[in-house]
Every structure is written in structure tokens, then in C-alpha cells.
Motif scaffolding. Structure first.
Motif, PDB file in Angstrom:
ATOM      1  N   LEU A 257       0.812  -1.216   0.000  1.00 36.47           N
ATOM      2  CA  LEU A 257       0.000   0.000   0.000  1.00 36.47           C
ATOM      3  C   LEU A 257       0.853   1.276   0.000  1.00 36.47           C
ATOM      4  N   VAL A 258       2.162   1.125  -0.058  1.00 33.41           N
ATOM      5  CA  VAL A 258       3.069   2.275  -0.077  1.00 33.41           C
ATOM      6  C   VAL A 258       3.788   2.310  -1.421  1.00 33.41           C
ATOM      7  N   THR A 259       3.763   3.471  -2.068  1.00 36.36           N
ATOM      8  CA  THR A 259       4.394   3.635  -3.381  1.00 36.36           C
ATOM      9  C   THR A 259       5.398   4.774  -3.322  1.00 36.36           C
ATOM     10  N   SER A 260       6.527   4.588  -3.973  1.00 41.24           N
ATOM     11  CA  SER A 260       7.566   5.612  -4.016  1.00 41.24           C
ATOM     12  C   SER A 260       7.759   6.118  -5.439  1.00 41.24           C
ATOM     13  N   TYR A 261       8.016   7.416  -5.539  1.00 40.46           N
ATOM     14  CA  TYR A 261       8.286   8.051  -6.822  1.00 40.46           C
ATOM     15  C   TYR A 261       9.534   8.927  -6.669  1.00 40.46           C
ATOM     16  N   ARG A 262      10.038   9.392  -7.806  1.00 42.23           N
ATOM     17  CA  ARG A 262      11.175  10.309  -7.786  1.00 42.23           C
ATOM     18  C   ARG A 262      10.973  11.339  -8.894  1.00 42.23           C
ATOM     19  N   ALA A 263      11.140  12.607  -8.547  1.00 41.36           N
ATOM     20  CA  ALA A 263      10.916  13.676  -9.523  1.00 41.36           C
ATOM     21  C   ALA A 263      11.684  14.911  -9.091  1.00 41.36           C
ATOM     22  N   ALA A 264      11.957  15.784 -10.052  1.00 46.95           N
ATOM     23  CA  ALA A 264      12.618  17.052  -9.741  1.00 46.95           C
ATOM     24  C   ALA A 264      11.624  18.105  -9.275  1.00 46.95           C
ATOM     25  N   THR A 265      10.383  18.022  -9.765  1.00 42.67           N
ATOM     26  CA  THR A 265       9.331  18.963  -9.380  1.00 42.67           C
ATOM     27  C   THR A 265       8.070  18.190  -9.037  1.00 42.67           C
ATOM     28  N   VAL A 266       7.459  18.542  -7.900  1.00 42.28           N
ATOM     29  CA  VAL A 266       6.276  17.839  -7.413  1.00 42.28           C
ATOM     30  C   VAL A 266       5.198  18.858  -7.072  1.00 42.28           C
ATOM     31  N   GLU A 267       4.060  18.745  -7.711  1.00 44.22           N
ATOM     32  CA  GLU A 267       2.895  19.534  -7.324  1.00 44.22           C
ATOM     33  C   GLU A 267       1.986  18.657  -6.474  1.00 44.22           C
ATOM     34  N   ILE A 268       1.439  19.226  -5.394  1.00 45.29           N
ATOM     35  CA  ILE A 268       0.539  18.480  -4.513  1.00 45.29           C
ATOM     36  C   ILE A 268      -0.745  19.279  -4.354  1.00 45.29           C
ATOM     37  N   HIS A 269      -1.862  18.650  -4.725  1.00 43.80           N
ATOM     38  CA  HIS A 269      -3.173  19.275  -4.613  1.00 43.80           C
ATOM     39  C   HIS A 269      -4.052  18.399  -3.724  1.00 43.80           C
ATOM     40  N   ALA A 270      -4.663  19.002  -2.715  1.00 42.11           N
ATOM     41  CA  ALA A 270      -5.640  18.328  -1.867  1.00 42.11           C
ATOM     42  C   ALA A 270      -6.322  19.396  -1.032  1.00 42.11           C
ATOM     43  N   GLU A 271      -7.504  19.058  -0.520  1.00 43.75           N
ATOM     44  CA  GLU A 271      -8.247  20.006   0.302  1.00 43.75           C
ATOM     45  C   GLU A 271      -8.034  19.721   1.785  1.00 43.75           C
ATOM     46  N   GLY A 272      -7.960  20.798   2.570  1.00 45.22           N
ATOM     47  CA  GLY A 272      -7.937  20.664   4.018  1.00 45.22           C
ATOM     48  C   GLY A 272      -6.632  20.218   4.630  1.00 45.22           C
ATOM     49  N   ILE A 273      -5.513  20.393   3.912  1.00 49.88           N
ATOM     50  CA  ILE A 273      -4.208  19.984   4.434  1.00 49.88           C
ATOM     51  C   ILE A 273      -3.287  21.194   4.497  1.00 49.88           C
ATOM     52  N   THR A 274      -2.665  21.390   5.652  1.00 50.50           N
ATOM     53  CA  THR A 274      -1.584  22.369   5.797  1.00 50.50           C
ATOM     54  C   THR A 274      -0.276  21.609   5.886  1.00 50.50           C
ATOM     55  N   SER A 275       0.664  21.938   5.039  1.00 52.33           N
ATOM     56  CA  SER A 275       1.932  21.214   4.977  1.00 52.33           C
ATOM     57  C   SER A 275       2.879  21.646   6.086  1.00 52.33           C
ATOM     58  N   TYR A 276       3.803  20.743   6.403  1.00 51.40           N
ATOM     59  CA  TYR A 276       4.882  21.019   7.363  1.00 51.40           C
ATOM     60  C   TYR A 276       6.210  20.662   6.718  1.00 51.40           C
ATOM     61  N   VAL A 277       7.231  21.503   6.930  1.00 49.18           N
ATOM     62  CA  VAL A 277       8.567  21.229   6.409  1.00 49.18           C
ATOM     63  C   VAL A 277       9.569  21.284   7.558  1.00 49.18           C
ATOM     64  N   ASP A 278      10.432  20.270   7.614  1.00 49.28           N
ATOM     65  CA  ASP A 278      11.412  20.173   8.709  1.00 49.28           C
ATOM     66  C   ASP A 278      10.723  20.328  10.067  1.00 49.28           C
ATOM     67  N   GLY A 279       9.485  19.851  10.165  1.00 49.68           N
ATOM     68  CA  GLY A 279       8.724  19.931  11.406  1.00 49.68           C
ATOM     69  C   GLY A 279       8.057  21.255  11.671  1.00 49.68           C
ATOM     70  N   GLU A 280       8.210  22.216  10.773  1.00 51.06           N
ATOM     71  CA  GLU A 280       7.653  23.549  10.960  1.00 51.06           C
ATOM     72  C   GLU A 280       6.466  23.766  10.025  1.00 51.06           C
ATOM     73  N   ARG A 281       5.479  24.516  10.516  1.00 52.73           N
ATOM     74  CA  ARG A 281       4.284  24.797   9.715  1.00 52.73           C
ATOM     75  C   ARG A 281       4.672  25.593   8.475  1.00 52.73           C
ATOM     76  N   ALA A 282       4.206  25.141   7.326  1.00 51.30           N
ATOM     77  CA  ALA A 282       4.502  25.823   6.074  1.00 51.30           C
ATOM     78  C   ALA A 282       3.241  26.488   5.547  1.00 51.30           C
ATOM     79  N   CYS A 283       2.582  25.901   4.547  1.00 51.75           N
ATOM     80  CA  CYS A 283       1.425  26.548   3.941  1.00 51.75           C
ATOM     81  C   CYS A 283       0.401  25.505   3.543  1.00 51.75           C
ATOM     82  N   PRO A 284      -0.847  25.925   3.342  1.00 51.03           N
ATOM     83  CA  PRO A 284      -1.862  24.976   2.870  1.00 51.03           C
ATOM     84  C   PRO A 284      -1.588  24.523   1.445  1.00 51.03           C
TER      85      PRO A 284
END
Length: 300
Positions: A257-284
């Protein structure tokens, strides 16, 4: 030639790991490089960020040295990309994932000695960083992992909780989110190729681990110009709890149930999620993550 080392210091990192004589020992070790050591005035996050930018761009520092945990390290990473100023990292937090991934000693004084030796020999390593961009102009750099799934939801809930203090807050947030967990519909665009998936977990790694050794993106390499994307598909609570211990070895990526990918650029679209980077709050979401080769010159 610029002479001084600008030191961004967070003595409360790692629950006060450097209180007492620890800070003085680190500064003394840095001074063996033969350059003036200047501690930046950083009373809070905004002041730390401003001081780091000023030291790098205006004050002629030879290097910015971050004596910090992963959270304050992320502030330092905002200052150095696009400049010739190298970064020195003294791990002083509880997790120190980025420092461990790039091979720095866990002991702060030993890491400071490595930096001093690198300064004396003008020795740096070029490493990739990841850059987050959103449509509203938001931009943030990170060194380790972006979380945009269940782990980000837990962080967001824990940060809104007033009680309890400390790690137990995250334990309670995990339990609360497990009770209401549901997959979300994501659109991922990997180097221009769209993927639709119902997922519980989406993580983008420049390096392998976050959260104090959870190897969420175990194959991530900060020198290959690519991002590792790990997606955990729709799964039951029991399956998620069974997979979690495997994160420490990185063997969760072998689960069907786990899939891995590799890319130079990644767009992520979803509703109701705020991202975190290095454990710090980033942006929705939505956002775009880009690997920027050799964006960081690391003293090591």
C-alpha cells in the motif's frame, strides 16, 4: 576577505541541551578557526530570520553557523540559498534529522570542531535543497522532509492544543486523528505527469528522515537533484499502526500500500491539508516542491 562567523543560536533547543557551559564550549570550538565569532541577536523567530538574512547579505559574514534544532535550522536555510555564504550546522535539538543525514557528529562540540576545520581549509559540500512555492507567492526552503498527509494533520492538531505540554500533546493528537482518519483525494503532478490517488500519507524528501529518525523517504539523496515522494494509499487504522514501526528502518516502502516516486518537481493538490517542512508549519495545499541542486554550501 570576510572574517567573522555569524552564529544563530537557540540555547533552548533540545529542551535546553546547551544550557550551562555548553554554549561557551561550542563557541570556543568555533573560534579555533581563527575568525571572529559573532552571536546574532535573535530573541524570537522573526528576529532570528531577519538577523540571519542581514548577516549573510549585508554584514559580510564568511559563514552562517546555526547552533539549533531542526526547527530553527529551517530558519537558517531561508537565508543562504542564492548566496556564496556557506552554512555550518551544530545539531542541538532532539531530532537533528538533517544533521544526521548529512553525516555531522551528534555531539555539538564535535560538530563545531568539524566546522572550524572546514573553515580553516575553506572546505564545503554542495547539497540540494527543496523549495516550496504556493500560488499566493509563499516560498520556503527545506532540507529534510515535507509532510502533507496524516502526519501534517497531526502536527496541525497538536499545535492547536493548549494541553498537555510536551510530547504527550502529539500522542493525544495521533489518537484523536486515528479515530477520525480518512483518506483524502490527492492530485500529484510529478515532472508534469499527473497522478490521482486516495492517500493517507504524502511525504516529499530531500533527505531520508524526519521526526527524530523516522526514515519516511529512505532512498532520498540530497546530491541527486531529485525529490523522493512516498505515498501511503487508503488503509485501515490497524494497517497504519502495523506499518508505523517499520518507518525507523525505512522498510515501510516495501508494503504493497506504499508507493515511491522520484521527480525534480512535485505539485501536490488536496483540500484541508496544511503542509509542514522540517517539522515547521509551512502553507496549505496546493503547492509546488522543486529540488534545487547545490543550493546549500555546507561546511563539513
Amino acid at each position: 576577505m570576510s572574517e567573522h562567523l555569524a552564529v544563530l543560536l537557540n540555547p533552548s533547543a533540545g529542551r535546553g541541551r546547551l544550557r550551562g557551559g555548553g554554549v561557551d564550549d561550542v563557541l570556543a570550538a568555533l573560534a579555533t578557526a581563527g575568525r571572529e565569532v559573532r552571536v546574532l541577536d535573535a530573541a524570537d523567530e522573526a528576529a532570528a530570520l531577519a538577523a540571519a538574512h542581514r548577516a549573510v547579505r549585508d554584514d559580510g559574514a564568511y559563514a552562517l553557523v546555526a547552533v539549533v534544532g531542526d526547527g530553527t535550522l529551517n530558519l537558517a536555510l531561508q537565508a543562504v540559498p542564492g548566496t556564496d555564504v556557506p552554512l555550518g550546522l551544530v545539531p542541538a535539538g532532539t531530532g537533528n534529522d538533517f544533521a544526521a543525514q548529512v553525516g555531522l557528529p551528534a555531539d555539538p562540540v564535535a560538530a563545531a570542531r568539524v566546522i572550524a576545520t572546514a573553515v580553516s581549509g575553506d572546505r564545503v559540500r554542495d547539497l540540494d535543497l527543496a523549495r516550496v512555492d504556493a500560488a499566493d507567492g509563499y516560498r520556503r526552503w527545506f532540507g529534510a522532509v515535507l509532510a502533507a498527509g496524516f502526519d501534517a494533520v497531526v502536527n496541525e492538531k497538536a499545535n492547536r492544543m493548549r494541553w498537555p505540554k510536551g510530547p504527550r500533546r502529539y500522542d493525544l493528537a495521533i489518537v484523536a486523528e486515528l479515530l477520525r482518519m480518512r483518506p483524502r483525494r490527492y492530485t500529484l503532478v510529478l515532472d508534469g505527469e499527473p497522478i490521482e490517488v486516495d492517500a493517507m500519507l504524502v511525504a516529499v524528501g530531500n533527505t531520508a528522515s524526519y521526526g527524530g529518525g523516522l526514515r519516511i523517504c529512505p532512498a532520498a539523496d540530497p546530491t541527486d537533484g531529485l525529490l523522493d515522494v512516498v505515498v501511503g494509499a487508503r488503509m485501515t487504522r490497524l494497517t497504519m499502526m502495523r506499518i508505523k514501526p517499520r518507518l525507523y528502518q525505512g522498510t515501510h516502502v516495501d508494503h504493497p500500500l506504499v508507493t515511491s516516486y522520484r521527480a525534480a518537481t512535485v505539485e501536490i493538490h488536496a483540500e484541508g491539508i496544511t503542509s509542514y517542512v522540517d517539522g515547521e508549519r509551512a502553507c496549505p495545499l496546493p503547492l509546488t516542491v522543486t529540488s534545487v541542486p547545490a543550493a546549500l554550501r555546507l561546511l563539513a
